[in-house]
Write a protein that holds these residues in place. Structure first.
Motif, PDB file in Angstrom:
ATOM      1  N   ILE A 188       0.677  -1.127  -0.043  1.00 23.28           N
ATOM      2  CA  ILE A 188       0.039   0.079   0.069  1.00 23.28           C
ATOM      3  C   ILE A 188       0.922   1.250  -0.043  1.00 23.28           C
ATOM      4  N   SER A 189       0.259   2.326  -0.293  1.00 22.88           N
ATOM      5  CA  SER A 189       1.084   3.649  -0.416  1.00 22.88           C
ATOM      6  C   SER A 189       1.487   4.135   1.142  1.00 22.88           C
ATOM      7  N   ASP A 190       2.599   4.730   1.050  1.00 19.88           N
ATOM      8  CA  ASP A 190       3.157   5.487   2.285  1.00 19.88           C
ATOM      9  C   ASP A 190       2.124   6.102   3.013  1.00 19.88           C
ATOM     10  N   ASN A 191       1.395   6.858   2.458  1.00 21.01           N
ATOM     11  CA  ASN A 191       0.307   7.741   2.967  1.00 21.01           C
ATOM     12  C   ASN A 191      -0.843   6.884   3.827  1.00 21.01           C
ATOM     13  N   VAL A 192      -1.157   5.862   3.089  1.00 23.80           N
ATOM     14  CA  VAL A 192      -2.314   5.104   3.657  1.00 23.80           C
ATOM     15  C   VAL A 192      -1.803   4.423   4.724  1.00 23.80           C
ATOM     16  N   ALA A 193      -0.557   3.758   4.468  1.00 28.59           N
ATOM     17  CA  ALA A 193       0.191   3.138   5.586  1.00 28.59           C
ATOM     18  C   ALA A 193       0.332   3.891   6.959  1.00 28.59           C
ATOM     19  N   GLN A 194       0.750   5.180   6.857  1.00 26.03           N
ATOM     20  CA  GLN A 194       0.935   5.935   7.894  1.00 26.03           C
ATOM     21  C   GLN A 194      -0.504   6.404   8.727  1.00 26.03           C
ATOM     22  N   LEU A 195      -1.532   6.506   7.748  1.00 30.02           N
ATOM     23  CA  LEU A 195      -2.878   6.659   8.402  1.00 30.02           C
ATOM     24  C   LEU A 195      -3.314   5.458   9.151  1.00 30.02           C
TER      25      LEU A 195
ATOM     26  N   LEU B 275      -6.577  -4.868  15.295  1.00 36.99           N
ATOM     27  CA  LEU B 275      -6.168  -4.826  14.124  1.00 36.99           C
ATOM     28  C   LEU B 275      -7.868  -4.694  13.009  1.00 36.99           C
ATOM     29  N   LEU B 276      -8.743  -5.339  13.634  1.00 35.80           N
ATOM     30  CA  LEU B 276      -9.888  -5.549  12.996  1.00 35.80           C
ATOM     31  C   LEU B 276     -10.454  -4.049  12.797  1.00 35.80           C
ATOM     32  N   ASN B 277     -10.429  -3.210  13.993  1.00 34.19           N
ATOM     33  CA  ASN B 277     -10.678  -1.839  14.093  1.00 34.19           C
ATOM     34  C   ASN B 277     -10.103  -0.855  13.099  1.00 34.19           C
ATOM     35  N   ILE B 278      -8.720  -1.109  12.647  1.00 34.73           N
ATOM     36  CA  ILE B 278      -8.077  -0.340  11.913  1.00 34.73           C
ATOM     37  C   ILE B 278      -8.148  -0.615  10.474  1.00 34.73           C
ATOM     38  N   GLY B 279      -8.856  -1.949  10.002  1.00 28.84           N
ATOM     39  CA  GLY B 279      -9.332  -1.864   8.677  1.00 28.84           C
ATOM     40  C   GLY B 279      -8.315  -2.701   7.778  1.00 28.84           C
ATOM     41  N   ILE B 280      -7.424  -3.458   8.183  1.00 33.74           N
ATOM     42  CA  ILE B 280      -6.389  -4.134   7.527  1.00 33.74           C
ATOM     43  C   ILE B 280      -6.977  -5.467   7.323  1.00 33.74           C
ATOM     44  N   SER B 281      -6.414  -6.435   6.227  1.00 29.85           N
ATOM     45  CA  SER B 281      -6.943  -7.569   5.897  1.00 29.85           C
ATOM     46  C   SER B 281      -6.868  -8.558   6.809  1.00 29.85           C
ATOM     47  N   GLU B 282      -7.700  -9.591   6.572  1.00 28.87           N
ATOM     48  CA  GLU B 282      -7.592 -10.844   7.410  1.00 28.87           C
ATOM     49  C   GLU B 282      -6.128 -11.512   7.388  1.00 28.87           C
TER      50      GLU B 282
END
Length: 205
Positions: free
Chosen positions: A54-61, A90-97
């Motif tokens: 993923i992009s750096d900006n999205v990763a930082q968010l 981890l579920l709440n921050i919206g990353i993949s399973e």
């Protein structure tokens, strides 16, 4: 032992003397230093897994969201009391399973003390990679990033990094020749890689 980054910078300038564009870009970047991380190994690996593909900006968010679940926005292995709390965050921050499974697996390994900073910092680069890559979700790129930024090894070249690959190809195009960066900039490939990341923001526009 203190690292003399000004000396390394001057050596990189000398090493790039026959590669005009690279020398120009390194000069423009100025002295680059590796900064010691303020997070523990588990959190560093977690942050790196989050940032995969993923992009750096999205990763930082996403990382900022993760940090918000901890006092003073400072996560640590000690503050994660059990795996259920970690899964919930981890579920709440919206990353993949898939990424959740990678991180929770590394949490279990870290909690059992099978892998820790003390164990890894004594390993050769080859043994370091072999040990870390036994864990799902940790490949060459994650090893590279951990070696450079967490353990501050000076001669790591992340060839699987997309931005570095694009920057290299652009430099080949500008110089009108292929360049063996591995040989030229050893034993300071980590610092040279930081230069590539920084100059990419200009040369890849």
């Amino acid at each position: 032992m203190k690292i003399d980054y000004e000396k390394i910078h001057n050596l990189l300038i000398i090493k790039s003397s026959k590669i005009e564009e690279v020398k120009y870009q390194i000069n423009k970047n100025g002295v680059i230093r590796l900064k010691k991380p303020k997070i523990d190994l588990f959190c560093f690996i977690t942050k790196t897994i989050i940032s995969q593909q993923i992009s750096d900006n999205v990763a930082q968010l996403i990382w900022n969201k993760f940090c918000s679940y901890f006092k003073n926005n400072e996560p640590s292995l000690k503050k994660i009391t059990n795996i259920n709390f970690l899964k919930s965050v981890l579920l709440n921050i919206g990353i993949s399973e898939r990424k959740i499974s990678y991180i929770t697996n590394f949490y279990s390994i870290s909690k059992s003390n099978l892998i820790n900073k003390r164990v890894l910092e004594k390993k050769s680069e080859s043994d370091f990679r072999d040990l870390l890559k036994k864990n799902p979700g940790i490949g060459e790129w994650t090893c590279d990033i951990t070696l450079i930024f967490f353990f501050q090894r000076l001669n790591i070249y992340p060839k699987n990094d997309l931005v570095i690959e694009k920057a290299k190809k652009k430099l080949y195009e500008i110089e009108k020749k292929k360049i063996n960066f591995d040989t030229i900039f050893s034993p300071y490939l980590s610092v040279f890689s930081l230069h590539l990341w920084k100059m990419s923001k200009r040369i890849l526009k």
